[in-house]
Write an enzyme that holds these catalytic residues in place. Sequence first.
Site, mmCIF file in Angstrom:
data_model
loop_
_atom_site.group_PDB
_atom_site.id
_atom_site.type_symbol
_atom_site.label_atom_id
_atom_site.label_comp_id
_atom_site.label_asym_id
_atom_site.label_seq_id
_atom_site.Cartn_x
_atom_site.Cartn_y
_atom_site.Cartn_z
ATOM 1 N N HIS A 47 0.828 -1.214 0.000
ATOM 2 C CA HIS A 47 0.000 0.000 0.000
ATOM 3 C C HIS A 47 0.862 1.264 0.000
ATOM 4 C CE1 HIS A 47 -3.996 -1.862 0.419
ATOM 5 N NE2 HIS A 47 -3.344 -2.802 1.091
ATOM 6 N N GLY A 137 -4.133 -12.169 -4.570
ATOM 7 C CA GLY A 137 -3.143 -11.170 -4.194
ATOM 8 C C GLY A 137 -1.851 -11.294 -4.957
ATOM 9 N N LEU A 138 -1.889 -11.971 -6.111
ATOM 10 C CA LEU A 138 -0.689 -12.194 -6.916
ATOM 11 C C LEU A 138 -0.749 -11.433 -8.231
ATOM 12 C CD1 LEU A 138 -0.284 -16.017 -6.234
ATOM 13 C CD2 LEU A 138 0.806 -14.100 -5.040
ATOM 14 N N SER A 139 -1.667 -10.484 -8.314
ATOM 15 C CA SER A 139 -1.736 -9.526 -9.412
ATOM 16 C C SER A 139 -2.121 -10.145 -10.744
ATOM 17 C CB SER A 139 -0.411 -8.770 -9.548
ATOM 18 O OG SER A 139 -0.590 -7.605 -10.292
ATOM 19 N N SER A 141 -4.800 -9.397 -12.345
ATOM 20 C CA SER A 141 -5.366 -8.348 -13.201
ATOM 21 C C SER A 141 -4.265 -7.611 -13.957
ATOM 22 C CB SER A 141 -6.194 -7.362 -12.376
ATOM 23 O OG SER A 141 -5.409 -6.733 -11.380
ATOM 24 N N GLU A 173 -6.928 0.036 -15.315
ATOM 25 C CA GLU A 173 -7.516 -0.445 -14.066
ATOM 26 C C GLU A 173 -8.110 0.690 -13.251
ATOM 27 O OE1 GLU A 173 -6.666 -3.741 -10.610
ATOM 28 O OE2 GLU A 173 -5.423 -3.609 -12.401
ATOM 29 N N ASP A 185 2.035 -3.100 -9.492
ATOM 30 C CA ASP A 185 1.755 -4.388 -10.118
ATOM 31 C C ASP A 185 2.067 -4.364 -11.607
ATOM 32 O OD1 ASP A 185 0.937 -5.192 -7.646
ATOM 33 O OD2 ASP A 185 -1.205 -5.128 -8.091
#
Length: 397
Positions: A47, A137-139, A141, A173, A185
């Site tokens: 974050h 949580g491993l990106s 997208s 995104e 990411d």
Amino acid sequence: MPAHEAADPTAPPHGAARTDAAFRAVYGTAPTGVWAAPGRVNLIGEHTDYNDGFVLPFALTDTTLAAAAPRTDGALRLHSGDVPGGVVEVPADALAPGRDLGWAAYPAGVVWAMRDTGLPVGGVDLHVDSTVPTGAGLSSSAALEVATALALDGLYGLGLDRQELARLAQRAENAFVGVPCGIMDQTAATSCTTGHALLLDTRDLTTRQVPFDLAGHGLRLLVIDTRVRHALADGAYAERRAGCERAARHLGIPALRDIAHDQLPDALAALAEFPDVRPLVRHIVTENHRVRQVIARLDAGEPRAAGPLLTAGHASLRDDFAVSCAELDLAVDTALAAGALGARMTGGGFGGSAVALVEDAAAREVADAVHTAFTAAGHAAPRVFTARPGPGAHRAA
């Protein structure tokens, strides 16, 4: 190796030939090429990217492959080998932010972002296959966005550099899908290299490849996919980002990155009237400091010493940023109790995956302990696998 731990492939279990064949089966013609983009693990720096801070991701060997061919009629035809349903078809000139296209919003958003910035992108036939778990949580997208962006760059001869590809994917995104993510990411997917973690300064986008050879030190990084799927578009992620931005405004600074670690007490005191944002500030400032500390350990050839910093990062994400969940905490606590040198959640939170730094000889014991703990708690069996830093986005065929 226990049955619940995935194998450690040197290449993804699917390949360009399979994706090429699937494209032919769907569209009845050959693709122009096949392009690949990886998922990622963020070792430390969570974050911080939308606060102009520092992050340290590396690319997974799990990838999204995109087979593509241009069209002359301006139509987008999008198909996934991993999502039930047929071809999603939409005219390129009808694309608009907020349109509900399901999974296809990510590649469609890339087309929209490119066209909206004046790039000469027309229609496309696209088929994608992926081994990057969605919602883990491993990106996944960003892997889909970057694979699409690289394919379009190749199809239309755009000549974009890696930073431009990452920015366009991020814009897709942010503006089209509606997730206010930072640039980490997409940059990880475009710019990571095999055997390295990527130090990224998200303010000026400068990078440094940091050698990350755990195997050479007798170590592994286990990824523990809790199978609790998160959806960052649900508002919780946006709330955290808005809180950070509000805190920066109250402090009169461009971003929370501008608070040095030794200035944290003064910053928290200045926010006494805004107790809701103080924990967010504390996490961002201490997390940026942890990134620097981890890099110092890696540069010194002491990766074991990074373990406690990973664990401290999880406590901060759990207690200050409040983005963990019961399954992530169980994974971290169990891994540490079983002998892990350090463990933390990775990714945006609210589910997804944790990572555990372990001695190679202890990997089986840690994986077994986590699996047993999840069974005892009544949770679905986690997927546990060893992550090795792989290559960034590239043409695969």
